[in-house]
Design a protein around this motif. Structure first.
Motif, PDB file in Angstrom:
ATOM      1  N   SER A 222      -4.887   2.548  -5.180  1.00 19.41           N
ATOM      2  CA  SER A 222      -4.002   3.417  -4.147  1.00 19.41           C
ATOM      3  C   SER A 222      -3.770   4.741  -4.799  1.00 19.41           C
ATOM      4  CB  SER A 222      -2.438   2.941  -4.175  1.00 19.41           C
ATOM      5  OG  SER A 222      -1.765   2.766  -5.240  1.00 19.41           O
TER       6      SER A 222
ATOM      7  N   GLN B 146      -5.284   8.842   6.168  1.00 19.85           N
ATOM      8  CA  GLN B 146      -5.608   8.356   4.778  1.00 19.85           C
ATOM      9  C   GLN B 146      -6.799   8.230   4.408  1.00 19.85           C
ATOM     10  OE1 GLN B 146      -1.637   6.269   4.922  1.00 19.85           O
ATOM     11  NE2 GLN B 146      -1.869   6.651   2.821  1.00 19.85           N
TER      12      GLN B 146
ATOM     13  N   THR C 285      -6.029   1.697   4.148  1.00 20.81           N
ATOM     14  CA  THR C 285      -6.141   2.593   3.047  1.00 20.81           C
ATOM     15  C   THR C 285      -6.940   1.911   2.072  1.00 20.81           C
ATOM     16  OG1 THR C 285      -4.263   2.058   1.771  1.00 20.81           O
ATOM     17  CG2 THR C 285      -3.655   3.467   3.468  1.00 20.81           C
TER      18      THR C 285
ATOM     19  N   CYS D  40      -1.246  -1.563  -5.504  1.00 15.70           N
ATOM     20  CA  CYS D  40      -2.515  -1.717  -5.931  1.00 15.70           C
ATOM     21  C   CYS D  40      -2.947  -0.372  -6.905  1.00 15.70           C
ATOM     22  CB  CYS D  40      -3.259  -2.036  -4.893  1.00 15.70           C
ATOM     23  SG  CYS D  40      -4.861  -2.114  -4.979  1.00 15.70           S
TER      24      CYS D  40
ATOM     25  N   HIS E 272       0.736  -1.337  -0.051  1.00 17.82           N
ATOM     26  CA  HIS E 272      -0.118  -0.091  -0.144  1.00 17.82           C
ATOM     27  C   HIS E 272       0.879   1.123  -0.028  1.00 17.82           C
ATOM     28  CE1 HIS E 272       0.980  -0.658   4.256  1.00 17.82           C
ATOM     29  NE2 HIS E 272       0.490   0.468   4.698  1.00 17.82           N
ATOM     30  N   CYS E 273       0.207   2.402   0.128  1.00 14.07           N
ATOM     31  CA  CYS E 273       0.995   3.722   0.028  1.00 14.07           C
ATOM     32  C   CYS E 273       1.405   3.979   1.509  1.00 14.07           C
ATOM     33  CB  CYS E 273       0.333   4.812  -0.694  1.00 14.07           C
ATOM     34  SG  CYS E 273       1.181   6.444  -0.554  1.00 14.07           S
TER      35      CYS E 273
ATOM     36  N   GLY F 232      -5.802   1.512  -1.066  1.00 11.98           N
ATOM     37  CA  GLY F 232      -5.082   0.713  -2.047  1.00 11.98           C
ATOM     38  C   GLY F 232      -4.372  -0.521  -1.369  1.00 11.98           C
ATOM     39  N   CYS F 233      -4.726  -1.035   0.052  1.00 14.98           N
ATOM     40  CA  CYS F 233      -4.206  -2.079   0.552  1.00 14.98           C
ATOM     41  C   CYS F 233      -4.392  -3.414  -0.075  1.00 14.98           C
ATOM     42  CB  CYS F 233      -4.572  -2.194   2.156  1.00 14.98           C
ATOM     43  SG  CYS F 233      -3.948  -0.787   3.341  1.00 14.98           S
TER      44      CYS F 233
END
Length: 238
Positions: A88, A149, A118, A85, A61-62, A120-121
């Motif tokens: 994200s 986030q 988040t 991802c 993720h970010c 984008g995980c």
């Protein structure tokens, strides 16, 4: 039968981040999960010493607590692709989504989207479902926080229960962080003993809404850098 899989679990003391190096023992093709800027030289030395061909550097993720080294690593390793991802919003060569695979030799990591910490995980699961690299979605006897986030406690609870707790009990859980000296768990252990995720959804949301944790010290630097593959910072911090 596929040749043995090499797995090295590496640690960054400052951010308590685990980086994972996976490689096929015959072809020497390798994948690096969640690399950290400050440990770039260590990781590159290890790849060289082991004679590996690094194919993909992937972030689960970010991250908000450290800067990824994947961007700088691409400048040092010919043919290396970065991955993250697609949900994200971050830049990477490969934008992954649910069900996508990262191949290395005859092995592959399969993407399971696990948003909540988040948007984008993602969790990366070996094809035989013996190992799951859960990022911040599921930690050992814990989970990622949901108060910054795009955090959402309800989504995280549903992600873990539908995408991780449905894996075999014996599946090894390798998280992106640990703060208590723990290195690995299993899906069965976490399903039975995780003090947050064994609760009902309402209880879980209440717990997560009342953690009262301090803001991550590097979030204002780390997130913008990680959105562009870590390249806002041009060299590792000494």
């Amino acid at each position: 039968m596929a040749p043995p899989l090499l797995l090295l679990q590496l640690f960054d003391r400052e951010s308590c981040t685990y980086t994972y190096l996976l490689a096929d023992s015959e072809s020497k093709e390798a994948v690096l999960i969640d690399p950290v800027l400050e440990t770039l030289d260590r990781d590159m030395k290890l790849v060289t010493e082991l004679g590996l061909t690094l194919k993909v550097a992937v972030n689960t993720h970010c991250h908000a607590d450290h800067i990824t080294s994947s961007g700088l690593m691409k400048q040092q390793v010919l043919g290396l692709n970065s991955a993250i991802c697609g949900l994200s919003g971050a830049q990477a060569d490969i934008q992954l989504r649910e069900g996508d695979s990262i191949p290395f030799g005859p092995h592959r990591l399969v993407v399971r989207e696990t948003p909540g910490h988040t948007d984008g995980c993602m969790t990366l699961v070996t094809a035989d479902q013996t190992m799951a690299f859960t990022g911040d979605a599921l930690l050992i006897r814990g989970c990622g926080r949901t108060d910054f986030q795009q955090g959402c406690s309800k989504r995280l609870y549903e992600s873990v229960h539908s995408k991780i707790f449905t894996l075999p009990d014996s599946c090894l859980v390798y998280p992106a962080h640990d703060y208590q000296g723990q290195s690995v768990s299993t899906v069965g252990e976490e399903r039975r003993f995780n003090p947050r995720l064994t609760k009902s959804l309402d209880e879980f949301v209440h717990i997560m809404n009342n953690l009262n944790l301090p803001k991550p010290g590097k979030i204002d630097i780390a997130v913008p850098c990680n959105m562009v593959c870590g390249l806002h910072q041009v060299e590792p911090t000494p």
